[in-house]
Motif scaffolding. Structure first.
Motif, PDB file in Angstrom:
ATOM      1  N   THR A 100       4.970   2.283   4.780  1.00  0.00           N
ATOM      2  CA  THR A 100       5.054   3.152   3.618  1.00  0.00           C
ATOM      3  C   THR A 100       6.337   3.967   3.697  1.00  0.00           C
ATOM      4  O   THR A 100       7.111   3.855   4.664  1.00  0.00           O
ATOM      5  CB  THR A 100       3.817   4.067   3.537  1.00  0.00           C
ATOM      6  OG1 THR A 100       3.879   4.833   2.325  1.00  0.00           O
ATOM      7  CG2 THR A 100       3.756   5.033   4.710  1.00  0.00           C
ATOM      8  N   LYS A 101       6.572   4.798   2.688  1.00  0.00           N
ATOM      9  CA  LYS A 101       7.750   5.658   2.661  1.00  0.00           C
ATOM     10  C   LYS A 101       7.425   7.015   3.256  1.00  0.00           C
ATOM     11  O   LYS A 101       6.273   7.442   3.281  1.00  0.00           O
ATOM     12  CB  LYS A 101       8.250   5.828   1.223  1.00  0.00           C
ATOM     13  CG  LYS A 101       8.712   4.538   0.558  1.00  0.00           C
ATOM     14  CD  LYS A 101       9.382   4.818  -0.781  1.00  0.00           C
ATOM     15  CE  LYS A 101       8.413   5.411  -1.783  1.00  0.00           C
ATOM     16  NZ  LYS A 101       9.038   5.603  -3.112  1.00  0.00           N
ATOM     17  N   SER A 102       8.446   7.714   3.689  1.00  0.00           N
ATOM     18  CA  SER A 102       8.265   9.070   4.198  1.00  0.00           C
ATOM     19  C   SER A 102       7.700   9.966   3.103  1.00  0.00           C
ATOM     20  O   SER A 102       8.170   9.956   1.968  1.00  0.00           O
ATOM     21  CB  SER A 102       9.603   9.639   4.682  1.00  0.00           C
ATOM     22  OG  SER A 102       9.469  10.984   5.100  1.00  0.00           O
ATOM     23  N   GLY A 103       6.636  10.702   3.447  1.00  0.00           N
ATOM     24  CA  GLY A 103       6.002  11.598   2.499  1.00  0.00           C
ATOM     25  C   GLY A 103       4.994  10.935   1.580  1.00  0.00           C
ATOM     26  O   GLY A 103       4.403  11.606   0.729  1.00  0.00           O
ATOM     27  N   GLN A 104       4.765   9.633   1.743  1.00  0.00           N
ATOM     28  CA  GLN A 104       3.851   8.898   0.882  1.00  0.00           C
ATOM     29  C   GLN A 104       2.577   8.553   1.652  1.00  0.00           C
ATOM     30  O   GLN A 104       2.623   7.858   2.663  1.00  0.00           O
ATOM     31  CB  GLN A 104       4.511   7.614   0.377  1.00  0.00           C
ATOM     32  CG  GLN A 104       3.614   6.759  -0.511  1.00  0.00           C
ATOM     33  CD  GLN A 104       3.317   7.421  -1.836  1.00  0.00           C
ATOM     34  OE1 GLN A 104       4.217   7.886  -2.525  1.00  0.00           O
ATOM     35  NE2 GLN A 104       2.046   7.469  -2.196  1.00  0.00           N
TER      36      GLN A 104
END
Length: 254
Positions: A100-104
């Motif tokens: 996943t992406k950072s902060g997601q």
């Protein structure tokens, strides 16, 4: 030599430098210039999170946690657990991964959805003149299910990673979970007559191992997130064994 061209050149250079500098001597920023090229660690990246479950005997993890050579870093834990598996002192019982992406916030699961009744209307009973040993069972003989629940049985993972500005540290809010059906418990029995049972209503019993925690991991490293107790044959805790929950995280750049 004529000094006038030299002086004129020096004056032009001094004027150009003054135009490109602020009063405190710093270079002026051109508001019409495009953005500066991105640095190498400004490249967008995803975060890959891996969770592994490793079964060991209780004395093995006790010695590892409290011994003189207890692992001090994530890399030490990775090496120690890999050594246990290689020496047949540990066994990988499950794993799950997600990117996943950072902060997601992200989730993954590999489960079987088990639906079972939780509430029943009572049996209405049989007529007084009904035979004692019916050849068939009708709806009036047993309680009728009126409410149901679904329980996912298997392995699940919820996680939210946050990458530090320099790309070296990954903070994880993470909740790995393993749920197993371990038994069936008799909920109700409807009697037919003396020492006889017309119908038995059972409900499943589950064993869950779950950890909800926040940890910090260096890019490409691991951390021991939890030590859990597995179930015995009928679902009770088996205090002779332990399940190690090892979490790893790394950046995957585009």
């Amino acid at each position: 030599m004529n000094p006038i061209p030299i002086l004129l050149t020096l004056a032009l250079l001094t004027s150009a430098h003054a135009d490109n500098a602020t009063p405190n001597g710093q270079a002026r920023v051109d508001p019409f210039a495009g953005p500066a090229p991105a640095a190498a660690n400004d490249t967008p990246s995803n975060v890959q999170i891996d969770v592994e479950y490793v079964e060991v005997a209780e004395p093995v993890i006790t010695a590892l946690l409290h011994g003189e050579e207890a692992p001090r870093t994530g890399a030490d834990w990775r090496k120690a657990i890999e050594k246990l598996v290689k020496e047949s002192k540990g066994k990988v019982t499950g794993s799950i991964s997600i990117t996943t992406k950072s902060g997601q916030r992200a989730s993954a699961e590999s489960v079987k959805e088990l639906t079972y009744a939780t509430e029943f209307d009572p049996a209405k009973g049989r007529a007084a003149n009904a035979p004692n040993a019916p050849k068939t069972i009708t709806g009036t003989d047993v309680p009728t299910p009126t409410a149901f629940e679904m329980r996912p049985v298997g392995i699940r993972l919820e996680v939210e990673p946050t990458v530090s500005p320099d790309g070296k540290i990954i903070d994880l809010n993470i909740a790995p979970e393993v749920t197993e059906k371990v038994d069936e418990i008799v909920h109700q029995q409807v009697p037919l007559g003396a020492n006889e049972v017309l119908a038995t209503i059972k409900q499943p019993a589950f064993h869950t191992m779950k950890a909800t925690t926040s940890v910090t991991v260096a890019d490409g490293s691991s951390v021991l997130a939890a030590v859990l107790i597995p179930h015995a044959e009928k679902g009770d805790n088996d205090n002779t064994r332990r399940i190690l929950c090892l979490v790893s995280a790394r950046l995957v750049r585009l």
